[in-house]
Design a protein around this motif. Structure first.
Motif, mmCIF file in Angstrom:
data_model
loop_
_atom_site.group_PDB
_atom_site.id
_atom_site.type_symbol
_atom_site.label_atom_id
_atom_site.label_comp_id
_atom_site.label_asym_id
_atom_site.label_seq_id
_atom_site.Cartn_x
_atom_site.Cartn_y
_atom_site.Cartn_z
ATOM 1 N N GLU A 10 0.842 -1.194 0.000
ATOM 2 C CA GLU A 10 0.000 0.000 0.000
ATOM 3 C C GLU A 10 0.878 1.245 0.000
ATOM 4 O OE1 GLU A 10 -2.671 2.842 0.099
ATOM 5 O OE2 GLU A 10 -3.316 0.767 -0.009
ATOM 6 N N TYR A 11 0.762 2.052 -1.037
ATOM 7 C CA TYR A 11 1.475 3.325 -1.037
ATOM 8 C C TYR A 11 0.869 4.360 -1.982
ATOM 9 C CZ TYR A 11 3.774 2.545 -5.575
ATOM 10 O OH TYR A 11 4.034 2.355 -6.912
ATOM 11 N N CYS A 12 -0.005 3.935 -2.906
ATOM 12 C CA CYS A 12 -0.482 4.889 -3.910
ATOM 13 C C CYS A 12 -1.953 4.687 -4.271
ATOM 14 C CB CYS A 12 0.377 4.797 -5.167
ATOM 15 S SG CYS A 12 0.280 3.185 -6.007
ATOM 16 N N VAL A 52 -3.803 6.586 -7.501
ATOM 17 C CA VAL A 52 -4.305 5.849 -8.664
ATOM 18 C C VAL A 52 -5.807 6.048 -8.827
ATOM 19 C CG1 VAL A 52 -4.543 3.579 -9.735
ATOM 20 C CG2 VAL A 52 -2.449 4.150 -8.502
ATOM 21 N N ALA A 53 -6.529 6.034 -7.724
ATOM 22 C CA ALA A 53 -7.974 6.254 -7.801
ATOM 23 C C ALA A 53 -8.293 7.663 -8.293
ATOM 24 C CB ALA A 53 -8.609 6.015 -6.430
ATOM 25 N N ASP A 54 -7.545 8.649 -7.801
ATOM 26 C CA ASP A 54 -7.734 10.022 -8.275
ATOM 27 C C ASP A 54 -7.449 10.125 -9.769
ATOM 28 O OD1 ASP A 54 -8.278 10.769 -5.662
ATOM 29 O OD2 ASP A 54 -6.313 11.674 -5.305
ATOM 30 N N HIS A 55 -6.371 9.486 -10.202
ATOM 31 C CA HIS A 55 -5.966 9.544 -11.611
ATOM 32 C C HIS A 55 -7.007 8.874 -12.500
ATOM 33 C CE1 HIS A 55 -2.585 10.407 -14.366
ATOM 34 N NE2 HIS A 55 -3.071 9.403 -15.069
ATOM 35 N N CYS A 56 -7.535 7.774 -12.019
ATOM 36 C CA CYS A 56 -8.572 7.064 -12.773
ATOM 37 C C CYS A 56 -9.774 7.978 -13.004
ATOM 38 C CB CYS A 56 -9.004 5.815 -12.009
ATOM 39 S SG CYS A 56 -10.232 4.808 -12.860
ATOM 40 N N MET A 57 -10.208 8.651 -11.960
ATOM 41 C CA MET A 57 -11.352 9.545 -12.099
ATOM 42 C C MET A 57 -11.008 10.761 -12.953
ATOM 43 S SD MET A 57 -13.954 8.190 -10.784
ATOM 44 C CE MET A 57 -15.025 9.622 -10.995
ATOM 45 N N ALA A 98 -0.060 7.262 -12.817
ATOM 46 C CA ALA A 98 -1.197 7.270 -11.889
ATOM 47 C C ALA A 98 -0.749 7.145 -10.434
ATOM 48 C CB ALA A 98 -2.164 6.142 -12.234
ATOM 49 N N PHE A 99 0.324 6.441 -10.195
ATOM 50 C CA PHE A 99 0.793 6.190 -8.828
ATOM 51 C C PHE A 99 1.471 7.412 -8.200
ATOM 52 C CE2 PHE A 99 4.739 5.950 -11.089
ATOM 53 C CZ PHE A 99 5.706 6.319 -10.179
ATOM 54 N N TYR A 100 1.836 8.382 -9.008
ATOM 55 C CA TYR A 100 2.874 9.336 -8.624
ATOM 56 C C TYR A 100 2.367 10.570 -7.891
ATOM 57 C CZ TYR A 100 6.980 12.332 -9.029
ATOM 58 O OH TYR A 100 8.041 13.141 -8.746
ATOM 59 N N SER A 101 2.986 10.827 -6.762
ATOM 60 C CA SER A 101 2.931 12.104 -6.059
ATOM 61 C C SER A 101 4.182 12.136 -5.189
ATOM 62 C CB SER A 101 1.672 12.220 -5.183
ATOM 63 O OG SER A 101 1.771 11.382 -4.036
ATOM 64 N N ASP A 102 4.501 13.272 -4.640
ATOM 65 C CA ASP A 102 5.667 13.344 -3.757
ATOM 66 C C ASP A 102 5.511 12.374 -2.582
ATOM 67 O OD1 ASP A 102 6.716 15.255 -5.402
ATOM 68 O OD2 ASP A 102 6.361 16.947 -4.043
ATOM 69 N N THR A 103 4.290 12.293 -2.055
ATOM 70 C CA THR A 103 4.032 11.423 -0.901
ATOM 71 C C THR A 103 4.175 9.954 -1.269
ATOM 72 O OG1 THR A 103 2.513 13.057 0.023
ATOM 73 C CG2 THR A 103 2.359 10.810 0.877
ATOM 74 N N ALA A 157 -10.873 6.596 -24.638
ATOM 75 C CA ALA A 157 -10.055 5.787 -23.734
ATOM 76 C C ALA A 157 -9.050 6.667 -23.004
ATOM 77 C CB ALA A 157 -9.324 4.694 -24.509
ATOM 78 N N GLY A 158 -8.851 6.365 -21.728
ATOM 79 C CA GLY A 158 -7.796 6.967 -20.931
ATOM 80 C C GLY A 158 -6.817 5.875 -20.550
ATOM 81 N N LEU A 159 -5.588 5.984 -21.030
ATOM 82 C CA LEU A 159 -4.603 4.916 -20.849
ATOM 83 C C LEU A 159 -3.390 5.433 -20.085
ATOM 84 C CD1 LEU A 159 -4.671 3.510 -24.515
ATOM 85 C CD2 LEU A 159 -6.043 2.741 -22.556
ATOM 86 N N ASP A 160 -3.232 4.965 -18.861
ATOM 87 C CA ASP A 160 -2.034 5.299 -18.092
ATOM 88 C C ASP A 160 -0.965 4.225 -18.261
ATOM 89 O OD1 ASP A 160 -0.595 6.924 -16.088
ATOM 90 O OD2 ASP A 160 -0.791 5.126 -14.854
ATOM 91 N N VAL A 161 -1.355 3.074 -18.793
ATOM 92 C CA VAL A 161 -0.419 1.954 -18.958
ATOM 93 C C VAL A 161 -0.566 1.389 -20.371
ATOM 94 C CG1 VAL A 161 -0.217 1.278 -16.541
ATOM 95 C CG2 VAL A 161 -2.166 0.477 -17.874
#
Length: 331
Positions: A104-106, A110-115, A292-297, A263-267
């Motif tokens: 668990e870290y992102c 990822v959920a924010d990016h999906c939306m 999608a996974f990425y933020s400083d945190t 389509a929205g494709l992050d991968v």
């Protein structure tokens, strides 16, 4: 003790001092740390260097059977990700090499990016931006077919932590949420305000399809020509999971025929600019480079958790490891 930090150019483009300082603090200042940038062409050099390491921290690289067989001294491979399908588990087991990953870290990112991708495609944000910047046209009615989210149906394929987080966000927009997951029960789905359905029911009912599932042999190319032909409502498809879940040629054909809205494709199956070129210059495809996974945190947590996993396995503090995939060491 010798530790290798092995990654692609992109994977090593982070503040490596974070991991180095933790390794030195926990394993001793005399710990040798080797940083190896691997593009896939330096295989013989990697095999030679990796033969004498005690632990490996990997980021965005494939460790195939040939490489792992050379790791005679290695006790653990720590993957700086939740997925580990690019590590040969059978050979790790043969060589008695433990394998850990991040649990668990992102999820939030990822959920924010999906939306964000779902909203952008549904509202044709890319089209409007290009229409203004390139065509110098400032008009709301230069396109049509935009989708109202409230009352529409989102299908989530894969209902783990990320799938549940996407459902929570989607419900805030008034979307009805249906889910498909072989490991999920109807009671679990209902507890999250969702309905468990079959893939065929998804293709018949969904206005939006979000892929959040782990890649397996059973679901590879789950979005293919056959499944696309069953789609009744011209859905938006968003993939924030793994590129191999989609047959790319079938996706493009579905877009060209108007069976798929966008389509929205992050991968992607191959995550290179060259491969991505087949999807560009289209207003109905939104691309991001596996971000999608990425933020400083999340970046900090990925580094911290994975290096802690490595250290805990080497020091025998197994109960502190975030996620053990393969445990072959004697206790």
């Amino acid at each position: 003790m010798k530790i290798m930090m092995c990654g692609s150019k992109e994977g090593l483009a982070r503040d490596l001092d974070l991991e180095i300082n933790i390794i030195k603090e926990k394993l001793g200042e005399d710990t040798e740390i080797v940083i190896f940038e691997y593009s896939g062409t330096e295989k013989e050099e990697l095999k030679k260097e990796i033969a004498t390491v005690d632990g490996v921290l990997i980021s965005l690289v494939d460790l195939d059977s040939d490489i792992i067989r050379e790791m005679k001294q290695c006790k653990v491979i720590s993957v700086q990700a939740t997925g580990y399908n690019y590590v040969d588990l059978d050979v790790c087991k043969e060589n008695k090499i433990g394998l850990t990953a991040i649990d668990e870290y992102c999820t939030q990112e990822v959920a924010d990016h999906c939306m964000a991708m779902l909203l952008s495609v549904a509202r044709k944000i890319k089209f409007y931006n290009n229409d203004i910047e390139v065509n110098k046209n400032y008009a709301y009615n230069s396109t049509s077919g935009l989708i109202r989210l409230e009352g529409a149906t989102l299908a989530i394929m894969g209902f783990g932590k990320i799938g549940k987080a996407v459902a929570k966000r989607a419900q805030g927009f008034g979307l009805n949420v249906i889910v498909y997951s072989p490991s999920c029960t109807q009671d679990v789905a209902k507890a999250h305000g969702c309905t468990l359905v079959t893939p065929d029911e998804i293709y018949a009912q969904a206005d939006f399809i979000a892929l959040t599932m782990r890649l397996t042999a059973q679901n590879e190319n789950i979005i293919n020509a056959e499944s696309i032909a069953k789609m009744k409502k011209c859905p938006v498809i968003v993939n924030v999971a793994r590129g191999a879940l989609i047959d790319d040629d079938a996706l493009i054909d579905g877009l060209d025929k108007g069976v798929i809205f966008g389509a929205g494709l992050d991968v992607l199956k191959e995550e290179t600019a060259e491969y991505a070129s087949k999807f560009i210059n289209r207003d109905d495809i939104l691309l991001t480079p596996h971000t999608a996974f990425y933020s400083d945190t999340s970046q900090y947590e990925a580094q911290k958790i994975s290096v802690d996993n490595l250290i805990y396995m080497l020091t025998g503090e197994y109960e502190k490891v975030c996620k053990i995939i393969l445990d072959v060491q004697k206790r």
